[in-house]
Design an enzyme around this catalytic site. Sequence first.
Site, PDB file in Angstrom:
ATOM      1  CG  HIS A  65       5.880  -7.494  -0.969  1.00  0.00           C
ATOM      2  ND1 HIS A  65       5.672  -7.791   0.363  1.00  0.00           N
ATOM      3  CD2 HIS A  65       4.757  -7.864  -1.629  1.00  0.00           C
ATOM      4  CE1 HIS A  65       4.452  -8.302   0.506  1.00  0.00           C
ATOM      5  NE2 HIS A  65       3.884  -8.364  -0.681  1.00  0.00           N
ATOM      6  N   GLY A  74       6.856   7.596  -5.823  1.00  0.00           N
ATOM      7  CA  GLY A  74       5.840   6.598  -6.114  1.00  0.00           C
ATOM      8  C   GLY A  74       6.216   5.743  -7.311  1.00  0.00           C
ATOM      9  NE  ARG A  80       8.801  10.889 -10.007  1.00  0.00           N
ATOM     10  CZ  ARG A  80       7.657  11.139  -9.385  1.00  0.00           C
ATOM     11  NH1 ARG A  80       7.640  11.375  -8.083  1.00  0.00           N
ATOM     12  NH2 ARG A  80       6.516  11.141 -10.042  1.00  0.00           N
ATOM     13  NE  ARG A 111       4.040  -8.464  -5.900  1.00  0.00           N
ATOM     14  CZ  ARG A 111       2.747  -8.787  -6.061  1.00  0.00           C
ATOM     15  NH1 ARG A 111       1.965  -7.994  -6.756  1.00  0.00           N
ATOM     16  NH2 ARG A 111       2.266  -9.894  -5.539  1.00  0.00           N
ATOM     17  NE  ARG A 140       3.923  10.596  -1.178  1.00  0.00           N
ATOM     18  CZ  ARG A 140       3.862  10.489  -2.505  1.00  0.00           C
ATOM     19  NH1 ARG A 140       4.724   9.714  -3.158  1.00  0.00           N
ATOM     20  NH2 ARG A 140       2.955  11.157  -3.197  1.00  0.00           N
ATOM     21  N   GLY A 180       7.129  12.957  -3.960  1.00  0.00           N
ATOM     22  CA  GLY A 180       6.036  12.628  -4.863  1.00  0.00           C
ATOM     23  C   GLY A 180       5.441  13.835  -5.551  1.00  0.00           C
ATOM     24  CB  SER A 181       3.447  14.224  -8.493  1.00  0.00           C
ATOM     25  OG  SER A 181       2.762  12.978  -8.577  1.00  0.00           O
ATOM     26  CD  GLU A 195       0.399  12.142  -0.219  1.00  0.00           C
ATOM     27  OE1 GLU A 195       1.428  11.473  -0.336  1.00  0.00           O
ATOM     28  OE2 GLU A 195      -0.488  11.854   0.617  1.00  0.00           O
ATOM     29  CG  MET A 196      -3.518   9.239  -4.162  1.00  0.00           C
ATOM     30  SD  MET A 196      -4.044   8.276  -5.599  1.00  0.00           S
ATOM     31  CE  MET A 196      -5.118   7.057  -4.824  1.00  0.00           C
ATOM     32  CD  GLU A 197       1.155   7.589  -2.974  1.00  0.00           C
ATOM     33  OE1 GLU A 197       0.557   7.021  -3.893  1.00  0.00           O
ATOM     34  OE2 GLU A 197       1.381   8.827  -2.976  1.00  0.00           O
ATOM     35  CG  ASP A 202      -2.544  17.458 -10.996  1.00  0.00           C
ATOM     36  OD1 ASP A 202      -3.700  17.525 -10.561  1.00  0.00           O
ATOM     37  OD2 ASP A 202      -1.706  16.654 -10.546  1.00  0.00           O
ATOM     38  NE  ARG A 235       2.287  12.587 -13.849  1.00  0.00           N
ATOM     39  CZ  ARG A 235       1.540  12.932 -14.884  1.00  0.00           C
ATOM     40  NH1 ARG A 235       1.285  14.211 -15.130  1.00  0.00           N
ATOM     41  NH2 ARG A 235       1.036  12.019 -15.685  1.00  0.00           N
TER      42      ARG A 235
END
Length: 240
Positions: free
Chosen positions: A5, A21, A25, A44, A88, A90-91, A182-184, A207, A220
């Site tokens: 990767h 993320g 960005r 990728r 990290r 992020g938003s 968030e998601m990470e 948001d 973003r």
Amino acid sequence: MSTAHNQAEKGEIAKIVLMPGDPLRAKHIAETYLENPVQFNSVRNMFGYTGTYKGKRVSVMGSGMGMASIGIYSYELFKFYDVEKIIRIGSAGAYVDDLHLFDLVLADSAWSESTFPLAQAGIKTDIMEPSKELNETIQTAAKKLNKEIRLARIHSSDIFYAEANMPTYADFYREHGCVCVEMESFALFHNAKVLGKQAACILTISDSLVNGEETTAKQREQSFDAMILLALESAADLAD
């Protein structure tokens, strides 16, 4: 030595990495804020760059969305590229009405319903914590920059869309003390823990689940300057 990767060779990535993320960005940060940035990864289209900020060597690389994605990229950075620290950037979506668009949040813990630690290392937990040292450095940098930042628990969610019968943002705040989502970070903090590394998470509110406010995709990508500068100042303070 490249991985499946990441095409970088050892030595091409700095000891400290900023991870948004969105790979675009990462590209924007490298081209706008770093001196002499050199791209080390495009596999990728998960762009990664190394340059200098105030004379200190810093890398920036996208993580993708979700714990599975950041789980791969952060693990490889820590394990195979000798990265010591990841911040990290992020938003996040606000769960409380006193967080507004572009406010900054520094995670003091991440709660999640995810089984990532259990599947990866047999650790059964729903709370992961960042590096106290990194958080202290970030808070010091925030004071130096005169930037307000809220230290609080965040929700690292495994899903973006939930059906109507599932718990809501109000439930996550009331039951677990999460002020935003968030998601990470839950997976990032876990990888740092099992590998003996350090990780932190700075978020910009993009948001609000409370009042429906939201930023655009372009904002973003390019308008999180306060968070980016805070992360870069912290990285410069941490870099050798």
